[in-house]
Structures are given as structure tokens and as C-alpha cells.
Scaffold this active site. Structure first.
Site, PDB file in Angstrom:
ATOM      1  N   THR A  94       0.859  -1.177   0.000  1.00 35.14           N
ATOM      2  CA  THR A  94       0.000   0.000   0.000  1.00 35.14           C
ATOM      3  C   THR A  94       0.897   1.230   0.000  1.00 35.14           C
ATOM      4  O   THR A  94       1.540   1.536   1.007  1.00 35.14           O
ATOM      5  CB  THR A  94      -0.924   0.016   1.230  1.00 35.14           C
ATOM      6  OG1 THR A  94      -1.785  -1.126   1.190  1.00 35.14           O
ATOM      7  CG2 THR A  94      -1.779   1.282   1.249  1.00 35.14           C
ATOM      8  N   LYS A 170      -7.549   1.479  -2.627  1.00 38.17           N
ATOM      9  CA  LYS A 170      -7.113   1.050  -1.288  1.00 38.17           C
ATOM     10  C   LYS A 170      -7.180   2.209  -0.297  1.00 38.17           C
ATOM     11  O   LYS A 170      -7.562   2.029   0.866  1.00 38.17           O
ATOM     12  CB  LYS A 170      -5.682   0.498  -1.357  1.00 38.17           C
ATOM     13  CG  LYS A 170      -5.124   0.007  -0.016  1.00 38.17           C
ATOM     14  CD  LYS A 170      -5.944  -1.149   0.563  1.00 38.17           C
ATOM     15  CE  LYS A 170      -5.418  -1.603   1.945  1.00 38.17           C
ATOM     16  NZ  LYS A 170      -4.150  -2.337   1.851  1.00 38.17           N
TER      17      LYS A 170
END
Length: 293
Positions: A94, A170
Site C-alpha cells: 500500500t 485502497k
């Protein structure tokens, strides 16, 4: 098929890939973390470059953009073997969408290989069960090439758009998920101070509009007495509200604060007000006993 980054989520994801029948080459900075998978049939590479010399598709799952850059472009990195077979890099980390786009263009120029940003949601529990949700950004042809690998560790796979779109999705996921944890903690404290035992509330809300995967996982992990995951994060938020957190949870909140900062930055760059993200960041900083920088 290669996998780099055998942490709490990366290791079970690599195990799912191996179990699906892919010949899997692995590398991890801490070499001892590779031994379990090696015992299951994976091959240990001597470096990211060595791994890239053997694999057409490589996944990486690392803590931040600096770690990704080092593994891909650093000395003995994936991109240092232009003669290798690497065609697609799948980044399960991420990181910021801007960094993703920069890295993708750089890899294309150096190797001619594609980049799929493929962050996942579902945590270590979902990684072990193969039930993760994968949000993918990248070119359609490269996505289709990599789809069987992604489907080996994710039950839900969605192509969100061009490179960077997976990371945007995300960031949105983190606002919702972290917000839910903060709301659960607040409700638990409110219930307790109003005469209801905390452990009664999740069961009472099950099946109603307040129910969610986050609440279910909190209830499951708490009942099982687990010391990590969502349960400990909610507990940290509860203890913060009660003035008992101190700095015991600082390390646990470091990655979460990194993720929510990405969402806040996306808000600024797109002129989108993100008051919820700002509030979540404040609550998590307080829970981790971080002082404003």
C-alpha cells in the site's frame, strides 16, 4: 512466479500461490522467514535480481514506497537484470498512487515490463483463507496475464483502471475500514459507561445495519483471545479514550497512519474535502501517542 516480502500478509499470500500449483521463487530481507515456504516447496532466491532472472511474474508486498523502490531499483534489485524474463510486477504493498505511477513508468523504461498495483483488503486472516479483496490498477493485457496468480490469493478481484487506480481504491478502503474501527471503539466505550458490558454489544448488533465485516472480525478475534489484528487496534482506541494507551501501540499504528495520510493527500490533490480522514488520523495519532510533526 516470484514473491518478495514475507510479512504477516505476504507470507500467507505466497503460500496460497504455492498451493495453487505455481512454481514459486521467494526472497525476503530476513532470510529465516523464507524457511517455512521453502519446506513447502518454494525455491529461495539469493537476491531480488536472482529472483527476477527466473520469473515472468513477481509479486512484492512491502511496508512503504521506499522499501518497494529499494527492492525493485536498488542494488541487486528486480530491475537490474534486463536480460531476465520479468514481464509483470504485481505490487501488493500500500503506497501512494503517485509513487506507483512513477515506479511503473521507470520499470517500463528499464525493462519493458508492466506494473500492476494490487493492494489487498482482508488482513492476515483473509490472506490465510484466500478471501482477500484485490483492487488492481494497470494495463488490461497485463492484468489478464496476472489474473490467475491474483485469483490464487484473492476471492474478489477488480480491475479498477490504469496504473495507480488500485492504490486509490485502497486509500478509499482504508478511510472506510479505519473509520469503522474508530466508530466501534467509540460505541464500546459509550455502551460500557452507560451500563452495558462491552462484549454484549457486537453480538447484539449482528445482522443489523450497524453490522460489518470489521465488527464481525473484532467479535471473532476478541472471542478467540487473539492479540493482533482488528481486535488489538480497537482495544487501543478504547484505551486511548480511557487514557490508558500510553505509547504501547505506537508501532501498531505507524502503517495505518501512513495509509490514511495517502487518503488525505489524495483529497488535497483532487480538491476533495476529507474531514473524515482528518478525524481518523487525529484519533489514531492520539491512540498511538504521536505528537503532531
Amino acid at each position: 512466479m516470484g514473491y518478495i516480502g514475507l510479512g504477516n500478509i505476504g507470507e500467507p499470500m505466497a503460500a496460497r500461490i504455492l498451493k495453487a500449483g505455481f512454481r514459486t521463487v521467494i526472497w525476503n530481507r530476513t532470510a529465516t522467514k523464507s524457511l517455512t515456504l521453502a519446506g513447502q516447496g518454494a525455491t529461495i532466491a539469493s537476491s531480488p535480481a536472482d529472483l527476477a532472472s527466473r520469473c515472468q511474474i513477481v509479486c512484492v508486498c512491502l511496508s512503504n514506497a521506499e522499501a518497494v523502490e529499494a527492492v525493485v531499483f536498488g542494488p541487486e534489485g528486480l530491475a537490474t537484470r534486463p536480460e531476465g524474463p520479468l514481464r509483470v510486477l504485481i505490487d501488493n504493498s500500500t503506497i501512494h498512487p503517485d509513487k506507483t505511477r512513477q515506479f511503473a513508468e521507470r520499470l517500463r523504461q528499464v525493462l519493458g515490463a508492466g506494473w500492476l498495483d494490487c493492494p489487498v483488503s482482508g488482513g492476515p486472516v483473509g490472506a490465510r483463507a484466500g478471501t482477500l479483496a484485490a483492487m488492481v490498477g494497470g494495463e488490461g493485457e497485463e492484468f489478464e496475464l496476472a489474473r490467475p496468480v491474483i485469483e490464487s490469493f484473492a476471492a474478489k478481484v477488480t480491475h479498477m483502471g490504469p496504473v495507480g487506480c488500485g492504490q486509490v481504491a485502497k486509500a478509499c478502503n482504508q478511510v472506510i475500514g479505519f473509520g469503522a474501527m474508530a466508530a466501534i471503539a467509540e460505541a464500546l466505550v459509550l455502551a460500557q459507561r452507560s451500563g452495558i458490558a462491552m462484549d454484549r454489544l457486537p453480538d447484539a448488533l449482528a445482522g443489523g445495519f450497524a453490522d460489518s465485516n470489521v465488527l464481525k472480525e473484532y467479535a471473532r478475534a476478541t472471542s478467540a483471545g487473539e492479540a493482533g489484528g482488528i481486535a488489538v487496534l480497537v482495544r487501543a482506541l478504547v484505551e486511548s479514550r480511557e487514557g490508558r494507551a500510553g505509547d504501547r501501540y505506537r508501532n501498531r499504528f505507524a502503517l495505518l497512519l501512513k495509509d490514511i495520510a495517502i487518503a488525505s493527500d489524495l483529497g488535497r490533490s483532487t480538491s476533495t474535502a476529507t474531514p473524515m480522514a482528518a478525524l481518523i488520523e487525529e484519533l489514531y495519532r492520539r491512540a498511538g501517542n504521536y505528537t503532531p510533526s
